[in-house]
Design a protein around this motif. Sequence first.
Motif, mmCIF file in Angstrom:
data_model
loop_
_atom_site.group_PDB
_atom_site.id
_atom_site.type_symbol
_atom_site.label_atom_id
_atom_site.label_comp_id
_atom_site.label_asym_id
_atom_site.label_seq_id
_atom_site.Cartn_x
_atom_site.Cartn_y
_atom_site.Cartn_z
ATOM 1 N N ARG A 81 0.831 -1.205 0.000
ATOM 2 C CA ARG A 81 0.000 0.000 0.000
ATOM 3 C C ARG A 81 0.872 1.263 0.000
ATOM 4 N N ALA A 82 1.880 1.304 0.867
ATOM 5 C CA ALA A 82 2.750 2.482 0.943
ATOM 6 C C ALA A 82 3.493 2.696 -0.369
ATOM 7 N N GLN A 83 3.943 1.618 -0.976
ATOM 8 C CA GLN A 83 4.670 1.752 -2.234
ATOM 9 C C GLN A 83 3.766 2.274 -3.350
ATOM 10 N N LEU A 84 2.572 1.713 -3.472
ATOM 11 C CA LEU A 84 1.656 2.168 -4.516
ATOM 12 C C LEU A 84 1.226 3.617 -4.296
ATOM 13 N N ALA A 85 0.862 3.952 -3.071
ATOM 14 C CA ALA A 85 0.430 5.321 -2.763
ATOM 15 C C ALA A 85 1.556 6.322 -3.004
ATOM 16 N N THR A 86 2.766 5.945 -2.629
ATOM 17 C CA THR A 86 3.916 6.837 -2.811
ATOM 18 C C THR A 86 4.195 7.073 -4.289
ATOM 19 N N HIS A 122 -11.039 10.928 -11.142
ATOM 20 C CA HIS A 122 -12.454 10.961 -10.757
ATOM 21 C C HIS A 122 -13.173 9.723 -11.310
ATOM 22 N N HIS A 123 -12.942 9.455 -12.572
ATOM 23 C CA HIS A 123 -13.604 8.317 -13.214
ATOM 24 C C HIS A 123 -13.241 7.005 -12.517
ATOM 25 N N TRP A 124 -11.965 6.769 -12.258
ATOM 26 C CA TRP A 124 -11.568 5.481 -11.695
ATOM 27 C C TRP A 124 -11.912 5.336 -10.218
ATOM 28 N N PHE A 125 -11.727 6.380 -9.448
ATOM 29 C CA PHE A 125 -12.020 6.262 -8.014
ATOM 30 C C PHE A 125 -13.517 6.384 -7.713
ATOM 31 N N GLU A 126 -14.154 7.405 -8.234
ATOM 32 C CA GLU A 126 -15.540 7.668 -7.857
ATOM 33 C C GLU A 126 -16.547 6.871 -8.681
ATOM 34 N N ASP A 183 -9.766 -4.520 -8.972
ATOM 35 C CA ASP A 183 -9.680 -4.182 -7.550
ATOM 36 C C ASP A 183 -8.951 -2.854 -7.369
ATOM 37 N N LEU A 184 -8.919 -2.369 -6.132
ATOM 38 C CA LEU A 184 -8.282 -1.079 -5.846
ATOM 39 C C LEU A 184 -6.812 -1.096 -6.234
ATOM 40 N N ARG A 185 -6.146 -2.205 -6.047
ATOM 41 C CA ARG A 185 -4.731 -2.331 -6.438
ATOM 42 C C ARG A 185 -4.575 -2.012 -7.928
ATOM 43 N N TRP A 186 -5.451 -2.599 -8.764
ATOM 44 C CA TRP A 186 -5.385 -2.368 -10.195
ATOM 45 C C TRP A 186 -5.634 -0.900 -10.519
ATOM 46 N N VAL A 187 -6.601 -0.290 -9.836
ATOM 47 C CA VAL A 187 -6.898 1.132 -10.068
ATOM 48 C C VAL A 187 -5.649 1.965 -9.779
ATOM 49 N N LEU A 188 -4.981 1.693 -8.670
ATOM 50 C CA LEU A 188 -3.760 2.443 -8.336
ATOM 51 C C LEU A 188 -2.677 2.233 -9.383
#
Length: 171
Positions: free
Chosen positions: A14-19, A65-69, A139-144
């Motif tokens: 998570r930290a690596q993807l977010a960073t 916006h499209h991918w998250f919301e 999944d959220l991982r793919w979105v990131l």
Amino acid sequence: MTRQTDTPPAWNERAQLATFLDYARDTARAKCEGVSAEDARRAPLPGSPLMTLCGLISHLRWVEHHWFEVMFLGEDPSGPLTGATDEDPDPEMRTAVDVPLPRLLAEYASQSARYRRLVAGHDLDTPARRPISDGRHVDLRWVLLHLIEETSRHNGHLDVVRELVDGRTGV
């Protein structure tokens, strides 16, 4: 602007993807620093009349916006992408030249902070509520990962446009 590092505060996924997503976002914003209002709206590539600094920042904002919301949370689409047609597939880029770049950057930064909190509050394995075109739910991982790729690719476009409009390189 303080430039983010690509080194995460921890070595978990998570930290690596977010960073890396934050680093790509910060790089996009840095590529716009100090550009004039006129140059931010210039499209220097004859075959790409929508390729402006304003247009690219607006595109990044609305893609997130499209991918998250819309896709991940399942909310109704809103904003300029709702007006996309075959004849006008990128209205967020076309209309962005009417919006001052500082406003576009501020909206992008504000939205990024919201999405940072959204990511922190969900497991990476959480499936998106809406399916992609083939019917699968990413999944959220793919979105990131997708947004890291998307933002990084457009950082290359920002490099080219910035050099062509005012000669600045190396950001």
